[in-house]
Structures are given as C-alpha cells and as structure tokens.
Design an enzyme around this catalytic site. Structure first.
Site, PDB file in Angstrom:
ATOM      1  N   ASP A  27       9.517  19.551   3.251  1.00 39.46           N
ATOM      2  CA  ASP A  27       8.299  19.229   2.504  1.00 39.46           C
ATOM      3  C   ASP A  27       7.882  17.809   2.869  1.00 39.46           C
ATOM      4  OD1 ASP A  27       6.203  19.405   0.587  1.00 39.46           O
ATOM      5  OD2 ASP A  27       7.427  18.364  -0.886  1.00 39.46           O
ATOM      6  N   SER A  28       6.652  17.483   2.529  1.00 44.64           N
ATOM      7  CA  SER A  28       6.204  16.099   2.722  1.00 44.64           C
ATOM      8  C   SER A  28       7.084  15.147   1.923  1.00 44.64           C
ATOM      9  CB  SER A  28       4.758  15.965   2.241  1.00 44.64           C
ATOM     10  OG  SER A  28       4.690  16.258   0.853  1.00 44.64           O
ATOM     11  N   TYR A  59       0.941  14.095   2.025  1.00 42.98           N
ATOM     12  CA  TYR A  59       0.203  14.699   3.133  1.00 42.98           C
ATOM     13  C   TYR A  59      -1.239  15.044   2.713  1.00 42.98           C
ATOM     14  CZ  TYR A  59       4.325  15.777   6.128  1.00 42.98           C
ATOM     15  OH  TYR A  59       5.422  15.724   6.940  1.00 42.98           O
ATOM     16  N   GLY A  60      -1.405  15.272   1.407  1.00 39.23           N
ATOM     17  CA  GLY A  60      -2.679  15.826   0.926  1.00 39.23           C
ATOM     18  C   GLY A  60      -3.872  14.959   1.226  1.00 39.23           C
ATOM     19  N   CYS A  90       5.784  23.407   1.524  1.00 38.15           N
ATOM     20  CA  CYS A  90       4.667  22.499   1.280  1.00 38.15           C
ATOM     21  C   CYS A  90       3.389  23.306   1.472  1.00 38.15           C
ATOM     22  CB  CYS A  90       4.737  21.346   2.281  1.00 38.15           C
ATOM     23  SG  CYS A  90       3.376  20.193   2.176  1.00 38.15           S
ATOM     24  N   ASN A  91       2.613  23.444   0.420  1.00 38.14           N
ATOM     25  CA  ASN A  91       1.357  24.199   0.518  1.00 38.14           C
ATOM     26  C   ASN A  91       0.416  23.550   1.529  1.00 38.14           C
ATOM     27  OD1 ASN A  91       1.085  26.247  -1.998  1.00 38.14           O
ATOM     28  ND2 ASN A  91       2.372  24.518  -2.525  1.00 38.14           N
ATOM     29  N   THR A  92       0.422  22.216   1.540  1.00 39.63           N
ATOM     30  CA  THR A  92      -0.507  21.487   2.399  1.00 39.63           C
ATOM     31  C   THR A  92      -0.156  21.705   3.870  1.00 39.63           C
ATOM     32  OG1 THR A  92      -0.601  19.868   0.619  1.00 39.63           O
ATOM     33  CG2 THR A  92      -1.528  19.205   2.734  1.00 39.63           C
ATOM     34  N   GLU A 168       7.005  11.547  -6.436  1.00 41.93           N
ATOM     35  CA  GLU A 168       7.758  10.795  -5.419  1.00 41.93           C
ATOM     36  C   GLU A 168       8.436   9.560  -6.018  1.00 41.93           C
ATOM     37  OE1 GLU A 168       8.206  11.424  -1.865  1.00 41.93           O
ATOM     38  OE2 GLU A 168       7.677  13.382  -2.666  1.00 41.93           O
ATOM     39  N   CYS A 200       0.950  23.248  -5.472  1.00 41.88           N
ATOM     40  CA  CYS A 200       1.658  22.206  -4.718  1.00 41.88           C
ATOM     41  C   CYS A 200       3.094  22.241  -5.213  1.00 41.88           C
ATOM     42  CB  CYS A 200       1.023  20.851  -5.002  1.00 41.88           C
ATOM     43  SG  CYS A 200       1.996  19.437  -4.414  1.00 41.88           S
ATOM     44  N   THR A 201       4.037  22.179  -4.287  1.00 37.08           N
ATOM     45  CA  THR A 201       5.436  22.367  -4.701  1.00 37.08           C
ATOM     46  C   THR A 201       5.977  21.190  -5.514  1.00 37.08           C
ATOM     47  OG1 THR A 201       6.129  21.563  -2.517  1.00 37.08           O
ATOM     48  CG2 THR A 201       6.005  23.955  -2.830  1.00 37.08           C
ATOM     49  N   HIS A 202       5.262  20.073  -5.542  1.00 36.65           N
ATOM     50  CA  HIS A 202       5.682  18.974  -6.426  1.00 36.65           C
ATOM     51  C   HIS A 202       5.418  19.315  -7.904  1.00 36.65           C
ATOM     52  CE1 HIS A 202       5.697  16.535  -2.748  1.00 36.65           C
ATOM     53  NE2 HIS A 202       6.205  15.523  -3.423  1.00 36.65           N
TER      54      HIS A 202
HETATM   55  N1  DGL Z   1       4.496  19.471  -1.881  1.00 35.46           N
HETATM   56  C1  DGL Z   1       3.306  19.359  -1.091  1.00 35.46           C
HETATM   57  C2  DGL Z   1       2.442  20.598  -1.268  1.00 35.46           C
HETATM   58  O1  DGL Z   1       2.929  21.611  -1.712  1.00 35.46           O
HETATM   59  C3  DGL Z   1       2.636  18.059  -1.377  1.00 35.46           C
HETATM   60  C4  DGL Z   1       1.681  17.632  -0.325  1.00 35.46           C
HETATM   61  C5  DGL Z   1       1.425  16.166  -0.279  1.00 35.46           C
HETATM   62  O2  DGL Z   1       2.311  15.444   0.154  1.00 35.46           O
HETATM   63  O3  DGL Z   1       0.311  15.760  -0.629  1.00 35.46           O
HETATM   64  O4  DGL Z   1       1.286  20.615  -0.921  1.00 35.46           O
END
Ligand code: DGL
Length: 295
Positions: A27-28, A59-60, A90-92, A168, A200-202
């Site tokens: 993931d990011s 990443y978003g 990571c969805n992004t 984070e 988003c996985t966060h």
């Molecule tokens: N966990 C990432 C997701 O699912 C976060 C992306 C990010 O870092 O903005 O999109």
C-alpha cells in the site's frame, strides 16, 4: 526465515517451494494493514511480506504516472523477494495502475476497489456515500464501476482529503480528525444516505470515529474480507496455497520506505502484531529526483 530471493524473470514456482513462498501486500502506507488483517484471518498459514510506501504517501494527491511508477517498482521488489502473488492493497494504486503492472509482473495480482456493487445491492434509501482519494474518484476504473453497478442508486463521492495523512500519523480519533470526518459525513446524512463505501484501505481504521458521528445511520462497506477470499481463490487456481499447519500464524515481515515507526505502532495497537519494521530503499524512475517527496 528469510524469503528466497528470486530474479523477476523467474515466472513460476513448482511443488512445495510454491506454496511456501510468501504473499506480497503493498500500500502507499499503513492502510493496507486493514487488508493484511483480513488476509491473516482467512489464510492463517500464509507467510506475508508487507511494504508500506509511507515515504511517498499519500498517493491520492499524486499524478497517475507517479502512482504507476511506484506500484511497478514495489511489485518488482516483492517479486525479487519471492512473492508468489501480489495484493495491491491500495484503491488508488489499483485504479491508476493495475492493468499496466499486471502486464509486467510474472505473478498473479489482486487489486482492491471501492465496494460500489455491494453498496448498490444493499442501500435501501438508494443514496450512498463514497469516501475515497481524489485519484481514485477521478479514475476511469472508478467511473466504470459507477456505470456498471450504480443502477438507480445515487452515489455521493467525497474525496477524503487529510484522512490518509491522519492514519499515517496513527491518528484515528483526534478532535481535528473527527471534525474533518464530520464535514464529509454530515452532508451525506442530510442527503439521505444509508450506506457509506470506505473506498480507501486506510479508512477502516477510522471506523470507531465514523461510528461516533453517524451511529447506525450508515452501513459501512469495507471490502477487505472479500479481497482475502479472492486471494484465496487465486492461490487455489494457481495451486500455490500454503499447506495447513498446526503452528501459529507466521508473523508478517514488515517493510517501509520511511522509518516504519508509525507502522510498528499501528500494527501493535490495532492489529496486535508486534513485529519490527525494516526500512528499505525501493528506487523508481520518478523518485530519482531530489524533490520527489513533495506531493
Ligand atoms: N490506502 C490507499 C487507498 O486505498 C491510500 C492512498 C493514498 O495514499 O492516498 O487508496
């Protein structure tokens, strides 16, 4: 036990070596730990290598090429360390790069995407909110999901600016975070939403803070369990499931592109996993420039 180091050109595993090889999860940053939690519950015998690209999160708010560049570099790094499959948790990164990365990596890839389909199936009011990153929401892949599954359901899409940064920092409940969430969620409630897609996985780590605001007025859709099941199917199709063992679930090997302090803290407090995090350098084309940390 150190993971076997394989060159990226090694395309297949055979026999026992295949099933003993680890799963790569990336993931990011720390969000993919919500997917790792579901994978460990579903597949307790599998060894896991987890990479958080926290140095470059979020990443978003990055451009599409940057996200694809990092996803490919980390995927290749995990292949070199013997990963038999890669979960892009990571969805992004999935939205922006999975098609390209799938073409280039020699192992099966499992991506994640916002649960538009389950939300459309379950919403009674036919209004649902989606919280996701800006990059996910603008992606063609996400627009395709809406076209395919939204049907008569209205989706209120809200970029979750600031939420990834909070997780984070291991902030899952401060007053500032709650105020941010309230600003995103109250308009959804006012518009009659009864369902919220955590895109988003966060965000599953914010479930308690979200619940404090919305009570039981929104059904939360988190796809991590579905991803773990999909991973199980894919490993089965490739004949690379780990053998059932009576030993305890192996501890994941954690890696981070930053110092890993918050990763260790979040894993300990929210997942009850006490494991060291190794800081690693994973070079990529776009991070070769000195100002590449700036989002
Ligand atoms: N966990 C990432 C997701 O699912 C976060 C992306 C990010 O870092 O903005 O999109």
């Amino acid at each position: 036990m150190p993971a076997p180091s394989l060159s990226p050109t090694v395309r297949t595993f055979t026999g026992g070596a295949a099933s003993r090889a680890p799963i790569g999860i990336f993931d990011s940053g720390l969000g993919g730990l919500s997917v790792l939690r579901a994978v460990r519950a579903q597949l307790p015998d599998e060894a896991i290598l987890y990479v958080a690209d926290s140095l470059y999160a979020p990443y978003g708010e990055r451009d599409d090429d940057f996200i694809a560049d990092r996803t490919l570099a980390i995927g290749e790094w995990l292949v070199e360390r013997g990963a038999k499959a890669l979960v892009v948790a990571c969805n992004t990164a999935t939205a922006q790069s999975i098609a390209l990365v799938r073409e280039k990596l020699p192992i099966p890839l499992i991506g994640v995407e916002p649960g538009i389909k389950p939300a459309a199936l379950q919403s009674k009011s036919r209004v649902a909110g989606v919280l996701a990153t800006q990059a996910t929401l603008r992606s063609a892949r996400f627009q395709g999901l809406l076209e395919r599954y939204a049907a008569d359901c209205r989706f209120l899409c809200q970029p979750g600016h600031g939420l990834v940064q909070a997780v984070e920092r291991c902030d899952v409940g401060s007053a500032e975070l709650r105020a941010l969430l309230r600003g995103y969620l109250e308009p959804m409630l006012d518009a009659g939403a009864d369902t919220l897609v955590l895109g988003c996985t966060h965000y599953p780590f914010l479930d308690a803070a979200i619940r404090d605001i919305v009570g039981d007025r929104l059904m939360l859709i988190d796809t991590s369990v579905a991803i773990a099941r999909q991973l199980e199917r894919v490993l089965g199709q490739h004949g690379v499931r780990a053998a059932t063992s009576v030993a305890d679930t192996p501890l994941p090997l954690f890696y981070s592109t930053d110092d890993g302090i918050h990763q260790q803290q979040l894993a300990a407090t929210l997942l009850h996993i006490d494991a060291a995090v190794e800081q690693v350098l994973i070079p990529s084309r776009r991070t070769a420039t000195p100002d590449s940390r700036a989002a």
